[in-house]
Design a protein around this motif. Structure first.
Motif, PDB file in Angstrom:
ATOM      1  N   UNK A 121       0.734  -1.250  -0.106  1.00 11.34           N
ATOM      2  CA  UNK A 121      -0.027   0.017   0.141  1.00 11.34           C
ATOM      3  C   UNK A 121       1.039   1.408  -0.062  1.00 11.34           C
ATOM      4  N   UNK A 122       0.100   2.487  -0.419  1.00 10.15           N
ATOM      5  CA  UNK A 122       1.116   3.569  -0.597  1.00 10.15           C
ATOM      6  C   UNK A 122       0.947   4.398   0.935  1.00 10.15           C
ATOM      7  N   UNK A 123      -0.021   4.125   1.608  1.00 10.14           N
ATOM      8  CA  UNK A 123       0.008   4.739   3.025  1.00 10.14           C
ATOM      9  C   UNK A 123      -0.244   6.252   2.859  1.00 10.14           C
ATOM     10  N   UNK A 124      -1.237   6.463   1.802  1.00 15.15           N
ATOM     11  CA  UNK A 124      -1.376   7.899   1.563  1.00 15.15           C
ATOM     12  C   UNK A 124      -2.053   8.689   2.950  1.00 15.15           C
ATOM     13  N   UNK A 125      -2.812   7.857   3.876  1.00 15.42           N
ATOM     14  CA  UNK A 125      -3.388   8.571   5.045  1.00 15.42           C
ATOM     15  C   UNK A 125      -2.581   8.962   5.916  1.00 15.42           C
ATOM     16  N   UNK A 126      -1.249   8.180   5.989  1.00 21.34           N
ATOM     17  CA  UNK A 126      -0.199   8.389   6.958  1.00 21.34           C
ATOM     18  C   UNK A 126       0.881   9.546   6.469  1.00 21.34           C
ATOM     19  N   UNK A 127       0.825  10.116   5.547  1.00 21.80           N
ATOM     20  CA  UNK A 127       1.590  11.281   5.064  1.00 21.80           C
ATOM     21  C   UNK A 127       1.436  12.228   6.150  1.00 21.80           C
ATOM     22  N   UNK A 128       2.661  12.880   6.486  1.00 21.33           N
ATOM     23  CA  UNK A 128       3.870  12.957   5.591  1.00 21.33           C
ATOM     24  C   UNK A 128       4.665  11.981   6.248  1.00 21.33           C
ATOM     25  N   UNK A 129       4.366  11.038   7.179  1.00 24.25           N
ATOM     26  CA  UNK A 129       5.348   9.997   7.666  1.00 24.25           C
ATOM     27  C   UNK A 129       5.789   8.844   6.672  1.00 24.25           C
ATOM     28  N   UNK A 130       4.742   8.679   5.356  1.00 29.98           N
ATOM     29  CA  UNK A 130       5.311   7.789   4.454  1.00 29.98           C
ATOM     30  C   UNK A 130       5.667   8.409   3.172  1.00 29.98           C
ATOM     31  N   UNK A 131       5.973   9.647   3.263  1.00 29.30           N
ATOM     32  CA  UNK A 131       6.476  10.483   2.176  1.00 29.30           C
ATOM     33  C   UNK A 131       7.914   9.603   1.714  1.00 29.30           C
ATOM     34  N   UNK A 132       8.597   9.086   2.585  1.00 31.45           N
ATOM     35  CA  UNK A 132       9.929   8.738   2.282  1.00 31.45           C
ATOM     36  C   UNK A 132      10.084   7.213   2.774  1.00 31.45           C
ATOM     37  N   UNK A 191     -10.479 -10.806  21.568  1.00 29.57           N
ATOM     38  CA  UNK A 191     -10.819  -9.654  22.445  1.00 29.57           C
ATOM     39  C   UNK A 191      -9.810  -9.061  23.267  1.00 29.57           C
ATOM     40  N   UNK A 192      -8.411  -9.237  22.520  1.00 26.00           N
ATOM     41  CA  UNK A 192      -7.341  -8.490  23.144  1.00 26.00           C
ATOM     42  C   UNK A 192      -7.058  -7.227  22.499  1.00 26.00           C
ATOM     43  N   UNK A 193      -5.745  -6.711  22.451  1.00 27.46           N
ATOM     44  CA  UNK A 193      -5.455  -5.456  21.640  1.00 27.46           C
ATOM     45  C   UNK A 193      -5.382  -5.503  20.426  1.00 27.46           C
ATOM     46  N   UNK A 194      -5.814  -4.435  19.752  1.00 26.84           N
ATOM     47  CA  UNK A 194      -5.458  -4.326  18.250  1.00 26.84           C
ATOM     48  C   UNK A 194      -5.812  -3.014  17.788  1.00 26.84           C
ATOM     49  N   UNK A 195      -4.867  -2.560  16.807  1.00 27.95           N
ATOM     50  CA  UNK A 195      -5.018  -1.333  16.254  1.00 27.95           C
ATOM     51  C   UNK A 195      -4.461  -1.335  14.763  1.00 27.95           C
ATOM     52  N   UNK A 196      -5.343  -0.821  13.863  1.00 27.01           N
ATOM     53  CA  UNK A 196      -5.193  -0.525  12.455  1.00 27.01           C
ATOM     54  C   UNK A 196      -4.321   0.832  12.257  1.00 27.01           C
ATOM     55  N   UNK A 197      -3.109   0.849  12.160  1.00 26.58           N
ATOM     56  CA  UNK A 197      -2.459   2.019  12.266  1.00 26.58           C
ATOM     57  C   UNK A 197      -2.536   2.616  10.726  1.00 26.58           C
ATOM     58  N   UNK A 198      -3.576   3.482  10.818  1.00 26.15           N
ATOM     59  CA  UNK A 198      -4.075   3.997   9.671  1.00 26.15           C
ATOM     60  C   UNK A 198      -3.740   5.650   9.454  1.00 26.15           C
ATOM     61  N   UNK A 199      -3.505   6.143  10.663  1.00 26.29           N
ATOM     62  CA  UNK A 199      -3.230   7.594  10.639  1.00 26.29           C
ATOM     63  C   UNK A 199      -2.074   7.943  11.551  1.00 26.29           C
TER      64      UNK A 199
END
Length: 228
Positions: free
Chosen positions: A9-20, A207-215
């Motif tokens: 994936x391009x990770x567009x929602x994570x910019x600017x962290x995913x710019x490079x 039922x434990x911890x989970x996170x979609x690292x989307x932002x």
């Protein structure tokens, strides 16, 4: 045992962290997201991993290498400048699966799930008459409606309550190979919907911890309490 890690994936929602930096190499407590998955796969007995690459894929290849430092053998599926989407990514690798069931994991999620659960699922899918099995979890605030209900251990779109797909699951090679609408580029959900109406997609509730690292905000929120 084999596993497929989605990392194109391009990770567009994570910019600017995913710019490079590709999203799978963003870190939680100093460790790249993809490393959590690879280490847990190796600990659970998986030996072969395929990672699909597109955006900044050379960085992922350079970081993960041949997989030996994780105790794995890693291969790569180059998809070019435009990713093939999740379903197309699996279809592109059908020869590599060689008819075997496999785990499938999105590199950009973090969970405290024991991957031995995936190993047991991979080993028993066919004998249980399933084409796939997804790990579901609580609905996060950014996705309150959820994705699927569970009825008698199988996914359904009708039953409530609905739960959120974690981006972690297992599948048989036939899950993609025998999907009649398979094509070069398509989303995984199309194959899921095809099989779930036949009661061929199981579900496990985590039922434990989970996170979609989307932002960037979600990534920052889990830094002090990593869940992997």
């Amino acid at each position: 045992m084999k596993a497929f890690v989605f990392a194109a994936g391009k990770g567009t929602r994570m910019r600017p962290l995913t710019d490079h930096t590709p999203k799978p190499l963003l870190t939680v407590d100093g460790k790249p997201l993809i490393d959590y998955h690879l280490e847990k796969l190796a600990a659970a007995g998986f030996t072969e991993v395929m990672i699909n690459l597109s955006y900044l894929g050379d960085q992922i290849r350079a970081h993960c290498g041949n997989g030996h430092r994780y105790g794995l053998s890693i291969d790569y599926s180059e998809e070019g400048p435009e990713p093939l989407e999740t379903g197309g990514a699996l279809a592109h690798c059908l020869p590599w699966f060689d008819g075997e069931s496999f785990a499938m994991i999105s590199a950009d999620v973090v969970a405290d799930l024991d991957y031995e659960i995936l190993a047991r699922s991979v080993e028993t899918l066919a004998q249980r008459g399933l084409q796939a099995e997804l790990v579901l979890t609580h609905n996060p605030s950014h996705h309150p409606q959820g994705d699927f209900g569970l009825r008698a251990g199988c996914l359904t779109l009708q039953a409530t309550p609905r739960h959120t797909y974690t981006g972690i699951g297992t599948a048989t090679a036939q899950f993609i190979a025998e999907f009649p609408e398979r094509r070069e580029r398509f989303p995984l959900r199309e194959a899921l919907h095809f099989w779930l109406v036949q009661a061929k997609v199981g579900g496990l509730l985590h039922r434990g911890q989970w996170c979609d690292v989307g932002t960037p905000e979600r990534l920052a929120a889990i830094q002090s309490a990593p869940s992997a």
